[in-house]
Scaffold this active site. Sequence first.
Site, mmCIF file in Angstrom:
data_model
loop_
_atom_site.group_PDB
_atom_site.id
_atom_site.type_symbol
_atom_site.label_atom_id
_atom_site.label_comp_id
_atom_site.label_asym_id
_atom_site.label_seq_id
_atom_site.Cartn_x
_atom_site.Cartn_y
_atom_site.Cartn_z
ATOM 1 N N LYS A 1 0.873 -1.171 0.000
ATOM 2 C CA LYS A 1 0.000 0.000 0.000
ATOM 3 C C LYS A 1 0.908 1.218 0.000
ATOM 4 O O LYS A 1 1.569 1.510 1.003
ATOM 5 C CB LYS A 1 -0.922 -0.006 1.232
ATOM 6 C CG LYS A 1 -1.760 1.269 1.322
ATOM 7 C CD LYS A 1 -2.629 1.323 2.566
ATOM 8 C CE LYS A 1 -3.163 2.736 2.723
ATOM 9 N NZ LYS A 1 -4.002 2.907 3.926
ATOM 10 N N GLY B 1 -8.486 9.270 9.047
ATOM 11 C CA GLY B 1 -8.879 9.387 10.455
ATOM 12 C C GLY B 1 -9.922 10.454 10.732
ATOM 13 O O GLY B 1 -10.309 10.654 11.878
ATOM 14 N N ALA C 1 -9.702 5.650 3.409
ATOM 15 C CA ALA C 1 -9.629 6.841 4.276
ATOM 16 C C ALA C 1 -10.917 7.649 4.293
ATOM 17 O O ALA C 1 -11.549 7.871 3.271
ATOM 18 C CB ALA C 1 -8.480 7.754 3.904
ATOM 19 N N GLY C 2 -11.275 8.065 5.494
ATOM 20 C CA GLY C 2 -12.399 8.966 5.689
ATOM 21 C C GLY C 2 -13.668 8.300 6.185
ATOM 22 O O GLY C 2 -14.599 8.984 6.606
ATOM 23 N N THR D 1 -9.579 3.494 11.492
ATOM 24 C CA THR D 1 -10.000 4.265 12.663
ATOM 25 C C THR D 1 -11.491 4.112 12.978
ATOM 26 O O THR D 1 -11.864 4.025 14.152
ATOM 27 C CB THR D 1 -9.672 5.756 12.445
ATOM 28 O OG1 THR D 1 -8.317 5.853 12.034
ATOM 29 C CG2 THR D 1 -9.850 6.547 13.732
#
Lengths: 67, 263
Positions: free
Chosen positions: B99, B160, B186-187, B209
């Site tokens: 990644k 995050g 992400a997000g 997260t």
Amino acid sequence: MQITVNGEPREVQGPLQLPQLLAELALPAYNGVAVLLNGEVVRRSDWPQTTVNADDALEIVRATVGG
Amino acid sequence: MDQPLKIGSETFSSRLILGSARYPNHDVMLKALRASGAELITVAIRRVNLDDPTGENLVSLLRRENFRLLPNTAGCYTVRDAVITAELAREALETNFIKLEIIADEDTLYPDAEKLLEAAQILVSKGFQVLPYAIDDPITCKKLEDIGCVAVMPLGSPIGSGMGILNPYNLSIIRSKVSLPLILDAGVGTASDVALAMEMGCDAVLTDTAVAHAQDPVLMAEAMRHACLAGRQAHLAGRIPRKYFADASSPREGLIDTRRKAG
């Protein structure tokens, strides 16, 4: 001789082969580590023929938690 | 019956990819990962703690449960750092999956598109299967496909942040331009973000997260599993088009006559 491991100065008897150094650092059979020697990645197959000399800088890494 | 997800040389039945960071402890992490149904788990590459070199080995913990590992280059700001980190990951984990993350700025953790493209090119030429974490920009994502990455992973919003998919229109454009596996990375804040991404045609979602920092990570992991599946099924089923006016669902024929008798 003095070397640097993960940013810290360290005194070892040497020159020595990389697997010997890993054993001294208590990382003998640990197959999850990788080594950067003076900015160059050492392939696992090259470990036995790799000599660690005075003033060498090593980074010894493994996988840890990540996102 | 759905097709399995194919990323490069690997095939997955789950379309959820989870991180291993930020959990209260390894026990909760393992329970959450199991509950999520995820098969691919991201890990970071960091210095060994030489004061505790035989300390808990995350890799054996995860591999014991048959999770496959996706190492990242998180924390790298330069092409050189990212390439070396990928090479170290390959040595440490014996996988050529990476990644690829190259961060431009501490506050946004936004990817540096210019460096990302350069590093992706180098890593592809070195035989890596590259999954780049990218800005939600159709042009960058298309270039990453042309370079030979095995997937593209645009962000929904900053890492995050839990802000979900801030620009769904861009994600739709990326979907129409890119034929590689498209992974929202992400997000994600909660399960509906995962469902939305999958409904829009993403092939998978990566989150960390939103699960690890949930009040109940194991329950949230299970919610993510359902959301991912629900979103995928809705995508395959094909949603109805949006209209501005109502469209009665009950038949218009056969309505009763309630007028009083004429008199």
